[in-house]
Design an enzyme around this catalytic site. Structure first.
Site, PDB file in Angstrom:
ATOM      1  N   GLY A   3      -0.831   9.268  -0.454  1.00  0.00           N
ATOM      2  CA  GLY A   3      -1.926   8.515   0.151  1.00  0.00           C
ATOM      3  C   GLY A   3      -3.243   8.804  -0.545  1.00  0.00           C
ATOM      4  O   GLY A   3      -3.353   9.784  -1.294  1.00  0.00           O
TER       5      GLY A   3
ATOM      6  N   CYS B  44       3.630  14.171  -2.574  1.00  0.00           N
ATOM      7  CA  CYS B  44       2.184  14.165  -2.856  1.00  0.00           C
ATOM      8  C   CYS B  44       1.390  14.461  -1.577  1.00  0.00           C
ATOM      9  O   CYS B  44       1.426  15.584  -1.094  1.00  0.00           O
ATOM     10  CB  CYS B  44       1.765  12.850  -3.504  1.00  0.00           C
ATOM     11  SG  CYS B  44       0.199  12.953  -4.411  1.00  0.00           S
ATOM     12  N   TYR B  45       0.699  13.482  -0.979  1.00  0.00           N
ATOM     13  CA  TYR B  45      -0.015  13.735   0.277  1.00  0.00           C
ATOM     14  C   TYR B  45       0.985  14.224   1.335  1.00  0.00           C
ATOM     15  O   TYR B  45       0.685  15.125   2.135  1.00  0.00           O
ATOM     16  CB  TYR B  45      -0.718  12.461   0.743  1.00  0.00           C
ATOM     17  CG  TYR B  45      -1.569  12.628   1.981  1.00  0.00           C
ATOM     18  CD1 TYR B  45      -2.911  12.989   1.891  1.00  0.00           C
ATOM     19  CD2 TYR B  45      -1.032  12.420   3.257  1.00  0.00           C
ATOM     20  CE1 TYR B  45      -3.692  13.146   3.030  1.00  0.00           C
ATOM     21  CE2 TYR B  45      -1.803  12.568   4.393  1.00  0.00           C
ATOM     22  CZ  TYR B  45      -3.138  12.932   4.281  1.00  0.00           C
ATOM     23  OH  TYR B  45      -3.911  13.079   5.412  1.00  0.00           O
TER      24      TYR B  45
ATOM     25  N   HIS C  96       5.604  12.211  -7.866  1.00  0.00           N
ATOM     26  CA  HIS C  96       6.122  10.952  -7.319  1.00  0.00           C
ATOM     27  C   HIS C  96       7.492  10.675  -7.931  1.00  0.00           C
ATOM     28  O   HIS C  96       7.597  10.262  -9.079  1.00  0.00           O
ATOM     29  CB  HIS C  96       5.167   9.796  -7.634  1.00  0.00           C
ATOM     30  CG  HIS C  96       3.887   9.862  -6.874  1.00  0.00           C
ATOM     31  ND1 HIS C  96       3.739   9.319  -5.612  1.00  0.00           N
ATOM     32  CD2 HIS C  96       2.694  10.410  -7.181  1.00  0.00           C
ATOM     33  CE1 HIS C  96       2.511   9.532  -5.174  1.00  0.00           C
ATOM     34  NE2 HIS C  96       1.855  10.195  -6.110  1.00  0.00           N
TER      35      HIS C  96
ATOM     36  N   GLU D  99       9.459   8.401  -6.803  1.00  0.00           N
ATOM     37  CA  GLU D  99       9.799   6.999  -6.556  1.00  0.00           C
ATOM     38  C   GLU D  99       9.510   6.093  -7.747  1.00  0.00           C
ATOM     39  O   GLU D  99       9.929   4.929  -7.761  1.00  0.00           O
ATOM     40  CB  GLU D  99       9.064   6.472  -5.311  1.00  0.00           C
ATOM     41  CG  GLU D  99       7.561   6.370  -5.431  1.00  0.00           C
ATOM     42  CD  GLU D  99       6.832   7.638  -5.025  1.00  0.00           C
ATOM     43  OE1 GLU D  99       5.699   7.529  -4.535  1.00  0.00           O
ATOM     44  OE2 GLU D  99       7.393   8.729  -5.210  1.00  0.00           O
TER      45      GLU D  99
ATOM     46  N   ASP E 270       6.294 -14.929 -10.729  1.00  0.00           N
ATOM     47  CA  ASP E 270       6.347 -14.824  -9.269  1.00  0.00           C
ATOM     48  C   ASP E 270       6.311 -16.198  -8.595  1.00  0.00           C
ATOM     49  O   ASP E 270       7.130 -16.509  -7.737  1.00  0.00           O
ATOM     50  CB  ASP E 270       5.191 -13.966  -8.748  1.00  0.00           C
ATOM     51  CG  ASP E 270       5.091 -12.642  -9.488  1.00  0.00           C
ATOM     52  OD1 ASP E 270       6.130 -12.148  -9.941  1.00  0.00           O
ATOM     53  OD2 ASP E 270       3.965 -12.126  -9.639  1.00  0.00           O
TER      54      ASP E 270
ATOM     55  N   LYS F  10       8.238  -6.822  -9.166  1.00  0.00           N
ATOM     56  CA  LYS F  10       8.491  -7.738 -10.272  1.00  0.00           C
ATOM     57  C   LYS F  10       9.940  -7.712 -10.744  1.00  0.00           C
ATOM     58  O   LYS F  10      10.539  -8.764 -11.002  1.00  0.00           O
ATOM     59  CB  LYS F  10       7.548  -7.391 -11.434  1.00  0.00           C
ATOM     60  CG  LYS F  10       7.623  -8.345 -12.602  1.00  0.00           C
ATOM     61  CD  LYS F  10       6.932  -9.663 -12.325  1.00  0.00           C
ATOM     62  CE  LYS F  10       5.432  -9.480 -12.214  1.00  0.00           C
ATOM     63  NZ  LYS F  10       4.731 -10.750 -11.981  1.00  0.00           N
TER      64      LYS F  10
END
Length: 625
Positions: free
Chosen positions: A53, A80-81, A169, A171, A226, A372
């Site tokens: 965050g 992280c946070y 991170h 992810e 998109d 994407k």
């Protein structure tokens, strides 16, 4: 939904939704909830992930957190946070880090500690960092699993409490072992695979039918990936007779872009779209504007105005038509679209006019939950060809956000900041290059700010410029190993509080000295856009010819109002490699190809200098505005 799940608590991270996406791609159903959620929300949760965050845990205003969550007998992974929240919850301590980390770091695992998260993972791992705070005293019962050079408590565990926390991170794709870490966490949670990605298409089509009901749909059709995929999905769900694509030539398109888009659609068999030339209207909307956010908002609001004009011109009954957009999740999160997130930049599809329509339920966004790479997969699944789905992203505001604007005057505050940034830069030790390169290398700070994302919040700072030895015809030496340049770039942005990008000087017009360059008054007008189109077209043409176009995610050419005289400009090349837009590396282009590009651009009489953006995301965004 009653199925078992991994629950992701969103503390406002740019990557919170990406965590849920990763678990779903691995086959585990995942949902997002607020960290203030009632305990009842955790029914059927097999595991919980705390996201990162933008806040510091010691800020006055931090995301509301239900501390009872830590009392649950459910495995928790903090990132992280979320790493800080886990540690603080068990008596640990957090403070501002001595050295912030943005981008790549090397994690060294503790050989004396066995951690189920790292089962099957090598002792040394590349990880992706984006933080300015750090744990300096771990929580009760926790042990150190891994550390980086500048972060002692990078990976922690308390097996008896089923608690894990990571500073990095996992992810993002730039932490290569990230999927394995998530897979191991799901196994530790005793979670069984229960999510088939093939059902995503079915869910999207069902949602379109449910949201549209008996109404028709008018889609903003930029020609990018998109909106094209959204267009095809709407056609598939509702039929072409109920869908109208509106491609607006806003004057900010690439060279011949609108005609190329129309030709591609006709070639594929789309007949239900129209092209509206509104370039004069958009140029007037941004006339005289210098602030990036105001420019984006002006462009976004003008799309609504043009849409209304088209609706009237086409005699469409407002009561029978909805608006559709090809919005992706990164657009929403970067626009500050979740409760705890920070606004990085306001996307054109999230301006006030659009928000009001959203609140009234008058907008359909069929792919707003996707990234994407997922959109491209869906596009291929429904039969779109590579010409349509593998094109480089091209957002609605187009080249307008690549033309940096200025009134030609730096405020006193900016002058002081520029001076301090230069002092900061000169103190940073760069040891990546050979002695010969370093001896002839100079460092400077460009007097033009750009947008960045650091620690999940927006920055607006000056870029550092690295210049190596001048060779012939204005060309500058480029070190042969991009990895060394990347390392130097990260060192600069990690060590500086006033710099969020690093650029490499490639070429300067012979006969000009550094003293000839100055900040110029310059706005987003047709002349500057036409100049940018020419430079951009050279790069894209050479990327296609060399087969590099499909090897990179996107190329941006940035026009900066910094040159020797009016009507001249400097340009920054910004090719990037990414999977999901949330993180990126600058592209390590072949040097021979780069020399060809420089040579051709140098022949344009309005170009005074050329640079190469060598910054990853974070700490920089893709574009400069």
């Amino acid at each position: 939904m009653s199925r078992e799940k991994i629950l992701v608590l969103d503390f406002g991270s740019q990557y919170a939704h990406l965590i849920a996406k990763r678990f779903r791609m691995l086959g585990y159903y995942s949902e997002i909830a607020l960290p203030s959620a009632d305990i009842s929300v955790f029914e059927n949760a097999k595991g919980i992930v705390f996201s990162g965050g933008p806040s510091s845990v010691y800020d006055e205003k931090v995301p509301e957190f239900n501390s009872k969550i830590l009392e649950l007998d459910i495995p928790i992974l903090g990132l992280c946070y979320g790493h800080y929240i886990v540690q603080l919850g068990y008596g640990g301590k957090v403070k501002k880090a001595d050295v912030g980390e943005f981008g790549f770091a090397t994690l060294e695992l503790n050989e004396n500690v066995k951690c189920p998260l790292f089962d099957g993972i090598e002792k040394e791992q590349q990880v992706w960092m984006s933080h300015q705070d750090a744990v300096y005293e771990c929580g009760e019962g926790f042990e150190i699993v891994g550390s980086t050079k500048d972060c002692k408590f990078a990976a922690m565990q308390n097996l008896s409490k089923k608690r894990f926390s990571l500073q990095f991170h996992c992810e993002v794709k730039d932490t290569p072992c990230g999927n394995k870490l998530f897979e191991n966490f799901a196994l530790f949670c005793k979670m069984e695979k229960n999510w088939d990605q093939d059902t995503v298409l079915e869910i999207i089509l069902d949602n379109i039918k449910k949201d549209a009901k008996d109404k028709n749909v008018l889609l903003f059709l930029s020609g990018g990936v998109d909106s094209t995929v959204a267009f095809a999905l709407l056609n598939k769900a509702l039929g072409q007779e109920r869908v109208l694509g509106l491609h607006i030539d806003n004057g900010f398109m690439r060279k011949n872009e609108s005609q190329n888009v129309a030709d591609l659609y006709h070639k594929f068999g789309f007949t239900n779209f129209i092209v509206e030339d509104a370039s004069e209207s958009f140029l007037n909307a941004v006339k005289g504007l210098t602030d990036p956010q105001k420019k984006r908002m002006a462009v976004g609001e003008n799309f609504i105005s043009v849409r209304n004009e088209v609706v009237a011109k086409q005699h469409l009954d407002e009561d029978k038509w909805l608006l559709a957009q090809g919005t992706l999740y990164p657009d929403i999160i970067e626009s500050g679209g979740t409760k705890n997130s920070n606004t990085i930049k306001t996307h054109h599809n999230r301006v006030d006019g659009i928000q009001k329509l959203l609140e009234k339920g008058l907008v359909i966004e069929p792919i707003k939950e996707l990234y994407k790479d997922e959109v491209r997969s869906i596009g291929k699944k429904i039969g779109l060809n590579d010409e349509l789905v593998m094109r480089h992203p091209f957002p609605g505001p187009g080249l307008s956000i690549n033309v940096l604007c200025s009134d030609g005057v730096l405020s006193d505050g900016d002058k002081a900041e520029l001076n301090n940034a230069q002092k900061e830069l000169e103190k940073i030790e760069l040891t990546q290059f050979c002695e010969k390169c370093t001896a002839k290398m100079t460092r400077s700070v460009l007097p033009v700010k750009s947008v960045g994302v650091q620690g999940d919040f927006r920055t607006y700072r000056f870029p550092a410029v690295l210049t190596f030895a001048e060779e012939e015809n204005g060309f500058y030496h480029i070190p042969h190993k991009w990895e060394k340049i990347e390392s130097a770039s990260s060192t600069i942005t990690n060590s500086s509080s006033l710099i969020n990008r690093t650029i490499l000087r490639l070429w300067k017009r012979p006969g000009l000295s550094d003293g000839d360059f100055k900040l110029l008054e310059g706005y987003c007008d047709k002349k500057r856009l036409d100049q940018l189109r020419e430079v951009d077209n050279i790069v894209l043409t050479e990327l296609h010819k060399s087969n590099w176009y499909n090897r990179i995610f996107q190329h941006l050419t940035i026009d900066i109002p910094y040159a020797s005289k009016a009507d001249h400009a400097c340009f920054v090349l910004r090719p990037v490699v990414s999977e999901d837009v949330m993180t990126a590396r600058f592209a390590h282009l072949d040097l021979e190809l780069l020399k060809v590009i420089i040579e051709k651009i140098s022949k344009l009489d309005f170009v005074d200098a050329l640079y190469y953006d060598v910054t990853n995301k974070p700490p920089a965004t893709f574009g400069w505005e």
